[in-house]
Motif scaffolding. Structure first.
Motif, mmCIF file in Angstrom:
data_model
loop_
_atom_site.group_PDB
_atom_site.id
_atom_site.type_symbol
_atom_site.label_atom_id
_atom_site.label_comp_id
_atom_site.label_asym_id
_atom_site.label_seq_id
_atom_site.Cartn_x
_atom_site.Cartn_y
_atom_site.Cartn_z
ATOM 1 N N PHE A 5 -8.680 34.957 29.122
ATOM 2 C CA PHE A 5 -7.860 36.057 29.660
ATOM 3 C C PHE A 5 -7.889 35.909 31.356
ATOM 4 O O PHE A 5 -6.845 35.817 31.673
ATOM 5 C CB PHE A 5 -8.250 37.396 29.606
ATOM 6 C CG PHE A 5 -7.426 38.564 30.385
ATOM 7 C CD1 PHE A 5 -6.216 38.839 29.941
ATOM 8 C CD2 PHE A 5 -8.129 39.246 31.698
ATOM 9 C CE1 PHE A 5 -5.491 39.940 30.830
ATOM 10 C CE2 PHE A 5 -7.331 39.970 32.406
ATOM 11 C CZ PHE A 5 -6.005 40.342 32.155
ATOM 12 N N SER A 6 -8.745 35.506 31.995
ATOM 13 C CA SER A 6 -9.018 35.106 33.190
ATOM 14 C C SER A 6 -8.265 33.640 33.539
ATOM 15 O O SER A 6 -7.712 33.408 34.471
ATOM 16 C CB SER A 6 -10.437 34.614 33.624
ATOM 17 O OG SER A 6 -11.337 35.955 33.496
ATOM 18 N N TYR A 7 -8.456 32.771 32.632
ATOM 19 C CA TYR A 7 -7.564 31.597 32.540
ATOM 20 C C TYR A 7 -6.058 32.040 32.312
ATOM 21 O O TYR A 7 -5.360 31.105 33.398
ATOM 22 C CB TYR A 7 -7.985 30.663 31.233
ATOM 23 C CG TYR A 7 -7.427 29.660 31.390
ATOM 24 C CD1 TYR A 7 -7.384 28.280 31.959
ATOM 25 C CD2 TYR A 7 -6.328 29.216 30.297
ATOM 26 C CE1 TYR A 7 -6.983 27.211 31.930
ATOM 27 C CE2 TYR A 7 -5.661 27.947 29.939
ATOM 28 C CZ TYR A 7 -5.875 27.076 30.936
ATOM 29 O OH TYR A 7 -5.174 25.896 30.625
ATOM 30 N N VAL A 8 -5.637 32.735 31.623
ATOM 31 C CA VAL A 8 -4.356 32.956 31.684
ATOM 32 C C VAL A 8 -3.510 33.747 32.882
ATOM 33 O O VAL A 8 -2.498 33.521 33.542
ATOM 34 C CB VAL A 8 -3.823 33.617 30.143
ATOM 35 C CG1 VAL A 8 -2.343 34.393 30.194
ATOM 36 C CG2 VAL A 8 -4.570 32.976 29.029
ATOM 37 N N SER A 39 -3.159 31.287 35.281
ATOM 38 C CA SER A 39 -1.718 30.527 35.027
ATOM 39 C C SER A 39 -0.698 31.422 35.786
ATOM 40 O O SER A 39 0.358 30.807 36.328
ATOM 41 C CB SER A 39 -1.775 30.461 33.727
ATOM 42 O OG SER A 39 -2.475 29.106 33.243
ATOM 43 N N TRP A 40 -0.713 32.877 35.468
ATOM 44 C CA TRP A 40 0.276 33.793 35.718
ATOM 45 C C TRP A 40 0.291 33.812 37.267
ATOM 46 O O TRP A 40 1.362 33.796 38.149
ATOM 47 C CB TRP A 40 0.100 35.223 35.098
ATOM 48 C CG TRP A 40 1.064 36.212 35.545
ATOM 49 C CD1 TRP A 40 2.068 36.187 35.052
ATOM 50 C CD2 TRP A 40 0.896 37.127 36.355
ATOM 51 N NE1 TRP A 40 2.877 37.276 35.684
ATOM 52 C CE2 TRP A 40 2.078 37.878 36.295
ATOM 53 C CE3 TRP A 40 -0.306 37.688 37.261
ATOM 54 C CZ2 TRP A 40 2.219 39.076 37.234
ATOM 55 C CZ3 TRP A 40 0.086 38.803 37.888
ATOM 56 C CH2 TRP A 40 0.999 39.483 37.952
ATOM 57 N N LEU A 98 3.842 26.123 35.248
ATOM 58 C CA LEU A 98 4.952 25.926 34.393
ATOM 59 C C LEU A 98 4.528 24.685 33.700
ATOM 60 O O LEU A 98 3.807 23.974 34.094
ATOM 61 C CB LEU A 98 6.139 25.477 35.360
ATOM 62 C CG LEU A 98 6.921 26.671 36.208
ATOM 63 C CD1 LEU A 98 7.952 26.489 36.812
ATOM 64 C CD2 LEU A 98 6.896 27.894 35.182
ATOM 65 N N SER A 99 5.094 24.734 32.505
ATOM 66 C CA SER A 99 4.684 23.197 31.732
ATOM 67 C C SER A 99 5.619 22.234 32.112
ATOM 68 O O SER A 99 6.461 22.318 32.885
ATOM 69 C CB SER A 99 5.311 23.493 30.207
ATOM 70 O OG SER A 99 6.553 23.695 30.264
ATOM 71 N N LEU A 139 3.431 29.092 31.587
ATOM 72 C CA LEU A 139 2.361 28.663 30.857
ATOM 73 C C LEU A 139 1.700 30.086 30.313
ATOM 74 O O LEU A 139 1.129 30.100 29.069
ATOM 75 C CB LEU A 139 1.040 28.072 31.384
ATOM 76 C CG LEU A 139 1.535 26.197 31.505
ATOM 77 C CD1 LEU A 139 0.543 25.459 32.084
ATOM 78 C CD2 LEU A 139 1.938 25.816 30.168
ATOM 79 N N TRP A 140 1.597 31.026 30.982
ATOM 80 C CA TRP A 140 0.940 32.135 30.559
ATOM 81 C C TRP A 140 1.618 33.080 29.458
ATOM 82 O O TRP A 140 1.051 33.567 28.462
ATOM 83 C CB TRP A 140 0.843 33.201 31.576
ATOM 84 C CG TRP A 140 2.336 33.811 31.785
ATOM 85 C CD1 TRP A 140 3.303 33.589 32.980
ATOM 86 C CD2 TRP A 140 2.821 34.954 31.500
ATOM 87 N NE1 TRP A 140 4.191 34.363 33.214
ATOM 88 C CE2 TRP A 140 4.070 35.184 32.026
ATOM 89 C CE3 TRP A 140 2.531 35.681 30.329
ATOM 90 C CZ2 TRP A 140 5.167 36.119 31.563
ATOM 91 C CZ3 TRP A 140 3.684 36.819 29.882
ATOM 92 C CH2 TRP A 140 4.702 36.940 30.508
#
Length: 169
Positions: free
Chosen positions: A105-108, A111-112, A117-118, A126-127
């Protein structure tokens, strides 16, 4: 059946849908390549689908007793000690998966917050594909917590293939 079991099974269905989507994507990509074209970022979408299928299948696989278990030590214990070992193992797995879910969750969230972006042709935040990892790991932790409580209360923990419930080993 508990609401959680329906949610776990629904996630299992989403995992199966992800696998079918990968198959359709790959077959479409093969067909388009034969015609001199391709699907932009197909590899990215296939990888995200694979990740989603793995993580979303975890809770459903657990409640159906389909995860690999090493039972060589368990079989050597008395039924009472074996039951206690099952409870301790499920409680430990709950804690570990809670930690894993929190880390993902922290990683996502990172990303948010950075709007990552990919890097493929199709720029996807990416999220969005990473969210399946959060959902799957969090529900896997919930499934282990439910298993722990059911073991403590002496309730059935797994669903057999014929939908009859069976006691945990």
């Amino acid at each position: 059946m508990l609401l959680t079991r329906h949610i776990f099974n629904f996630c299992g269905a989403l995992a199966a849908l992800s696998l079918m989507s990968i198959a359709v994507l790959i077959l479409s990509q093969i067909g388009l390549r034969l015609m001199g074209s391709q699907i932009p970022s197909a590899d990215d979408f296939a990888a995200w689908g694979l990740s989603a299928s793995i993580f979303l299948a975890l809770p459903a696989t657990l409640i159906h007793g389909d995860h690999i278990r090493v039972t060589s030590l368990r079989q050597r214990l008395s039924p009472r000690l074996g039951h206690i070992a099952d409870i301790l193992a499920a409680a430990f797995a709950t804690l570990m998966m809670g930690w894993v879910a929190g880390s993902i969750f922290s990683y996502v969230l990172e990303s948010w917050s950075y709007n990552e972006l990919s890097q493929g042709v199709v720029a996807v935040p990416l999220w969005i594909p990473q969210s399946a990892m959060v959902l799957g790991s969090a529900l896997f932790a919930v499934a282990f917590a439910e298993r722990t409580v059911r073991l403590i209360l002496g309730l059935p923990v797994e669903i057999e293939k014929n939908n009859a419930q069976t006691r945990g080993e």
